[in-house]
Design an enzyme around this catalytic site. Structure first.
Site, PDB file in Angstrom:
ATOM      1  CB  THR A 174      39.692  39.103  42.561  1.00 15.22           C
ATOM      2  OG1 THR A 174      40.522  39.251  44.210  1.00 15.22           O
ATOM      3  CG2 THR A 174      40.404  38.896  41.959  1.00 15.22           C
ATOM      4  CB  ALA A 191      26.428  42.277  50.768  1.00 14.70           C
ATOM      5  CE  LYS A 231      38.519  26.402  39.501  1.00 10.67           C
ATOM      6  NZ  LYS A 231      39.633  26.998  38.533  1.00 10.67           N
TER       7      LYS A 231
HETATM    8  N1  HSE Z   1      42.009  29.758  42.204  1.00 12.20           N
HETATM    9  C1  HSE Z   1      41.745  29.600  40.718  1.00 12.20           C
HETATM   10  C2  HSE Z   1      42.424  29.409  40.195  1.00 12.20           C
HETATM   11  C3  HSE Z   1      40.447  30.461  40.635  1.00 12.20           C
HETATM   12  O1  HSE Z   1      44.123  29.125  39.698  1.00 12.20           O
HETATM   13  O2  HSE Z   1      42.172  28.447  38.991  1.00 12.20           O
HETATM   14  C4  HSE Z   1      39.636  30.638  39.436  1.00 12.20           C
HETATM   15  O3  HSE Z   1      38.795  29.833  39.676  1.00 12.20           O
END
Ligand code: HSE
Length: 437
Positions: free
Chosen positions: A13, A43, A205
């Site tokens: 993605t 790759a 995060k």
């Molecule tokens: N899985 C993460 C989200 C993707 O839904 O925010 C982005 O980091």
């Protein structure tokens, strides 16, 4: 000026989105940079069936090691995700003197210290804007735009999938599993979607945000992590009646005792701008001592929004590709030798307000018993909501909002409430943040 040569690891993605944006906006990027960015080696699994690149011009492989060992490649863009292979590839790229751009929050949150140290020793850049809040340039804002501030706290909706699920459940009454499936189809969700719904992705995060906000080490293992899987429509509705919205927040705050680092569902006043951030959108609220509150909003997941951040990192890296380290923004925004050792506070030592739902027998005196327990612990109740039970129901929901208090104190009071014979099951507890000063 010669084009800068980029090797791409992963054509899923985000990899596909990055390739698309780099190719579509090549002219605009060259106008900004004064030189071209050329993808020369890619790759990806099943690469033979890709249609983005001309195999006559771009080397295509299923073996990512070929890219990180390709002498021609100057910047390696790691978009394969995961910890183990990604760590190995990134460290090899760095050892080979290549700059690295990654969207991999798990990698930075858990192995960032090792990777950044290796990059500093080798004099190359590690850039990771896309790792936090997708397309929102929050890393740049914190490390550069707000560099004159002492950051006081950050509160963010930093998982698009979780926010999408909560929004669809609230607005359309859709089932949790059905919405999660849609998020997976749209490419928002992690390979392991429990990372989204149990708060792990948000914790990755938040770990990164805390490190660059306060100049501390990356300490993912100390982040208190709670997901959205236990949120019910009953509590969503009570929250609404009380003037609040339930959001899954990552919160980090500097206090005299240490740094709060916590991810959990949170009631926030509906009047706050961030309370209106819905769907897959992310938002990060940053409180700086000089600037006050600032809010950053945008798409937190998806191919091109994430690619937007990846490409910006590539552009930044190219701009300073030959510059000595002294001209570059340090990876965590602070000099590596000047990182603070302020401790991360265990959640028991965090002070916050609470929403509590107590399921109790419908009989006189229950509210008095519960109130007495909180009074005994000097915890003030700020609001009470109790509805008449339906005719055939023997249980009443007693909903309380209680003042800011140390978590360890509220734990004791909750345990005593749960021990009352008139109280049934576990008390539902959701933290409340007012997000004022
Ligand atoms: N899985 C993460 C989200 C993707 O839904 O925010 C982005 O980091």
């Amino acid at each position: 000026m010669q084009a800068v040569k980029v090797g791409l690891l992963g054509l899923g993605t985000v990899g596909g989105g990055t390739a698309t944006v780099l190719l579509r906006n090549a002219e605009e990027i060259q106008r900004r940079l004064g030189r071209a960015i050329e993808i020369t080696h890619v790759a990806g699994l099943g690469i033979a069936s890709q249609t983005i690149f001309d195999p006559a011009k771009v080397k295509l492989t299923e073996d990512a090691a070929e890219v990180v060992n390709d002498p021609e490649v100057q910047i390696v863009v790691e978009l394969i995700g995961g910890y183990i292979l990604a760590r190995e590839l990134v460290l090899t790229a760095i050892a080979n003197g290549k700059h690295v751009v990654t969207a991999n929050k798990a990698l930075i949150a858990t192995h960032g210290t090792e990777i950044i140290r290796a990059a500093n020793e080798k004099g190359v850049t590690v850039a990771y804007e896309a790792a936090v809040a997708g397309g929102i340039p929050i890393i740049k804002a914190l490390r550069e735009g707000l560099a004159g501030n002492q950051i006081q706290w950050i509160a963010g909706i930093i998982n698009g999938t979780g926010n999408f699920i909560l929004t669809e459940m609230r607005d359309k009454g859709r089932a949790f599993d059905e919405v999660l499936l849609e998020a997976q189809k749209k490419g928002y969700a992690e390979a392991d979607p429990t990372f989204d719904v149990e708060g792990i992705d948000a914790a990755h995060k938040l770990t990164i945000l805390a490190a660059i906000a306060f100049g501390i080490e990356l300490q993912f293992e100390k982040c208190y992590t709670e997901g959205i899987s236990k949120i019910t429509t009953v509590d969503v509705e009570y929250a609404r009646e009380l003037g609040y919205v339930i959001k899954h927040l990552g919160i980090t705050r500097k206090t005299d005792a240490g740094i709060e680092l916590r991810v959990h569902p949170t009631l926030i006043p509906r009047k706050r701008l961030i309370a209106n951030v819905d769907g897959v959108m992310n938002a990060v609220l940053v409180q700086g001592d000089a600037v006050g509150p600032t809010l950053y909003y945008g798409a937190g997941a998806g191919a091109e929004p994430t690619a937007s951040a990846v490409v910006a990192d590539i552009i930044d890296t190219v701009r300073l590709i030959d510059a000595p380290a002294v001209y570059k923004v340090p990876a965590l925004g602070f000099q590596p030798s000047a990182l603070s050792v302020a401790p991360i506070l265990p959640v028991e030592l965090v002070k916050t307000a609470y929403y509590l739902r107590i399921d109790a027998e419908d009989k006189p005196g229950v509210l008095a018993e519960v109130s007495e327990i909180f009074a005994d612990h000097e915890i003030s109740i700020e609001a009470v909501l109790q509805k008449e039970p339906e005719e055939d129901e023997a249980v009443v929901h007693l909903v309380l909002l209680i003042q800011r208090v140390l978590e360890q104190n509220v734990n004791i009071a909750i345990a005593e409430v749960q021990a009352l014979t008139s109280v049934m099951g576990e008390v539902v507890r959701i933290r409340v943040e007012h997000l004022g000063k």
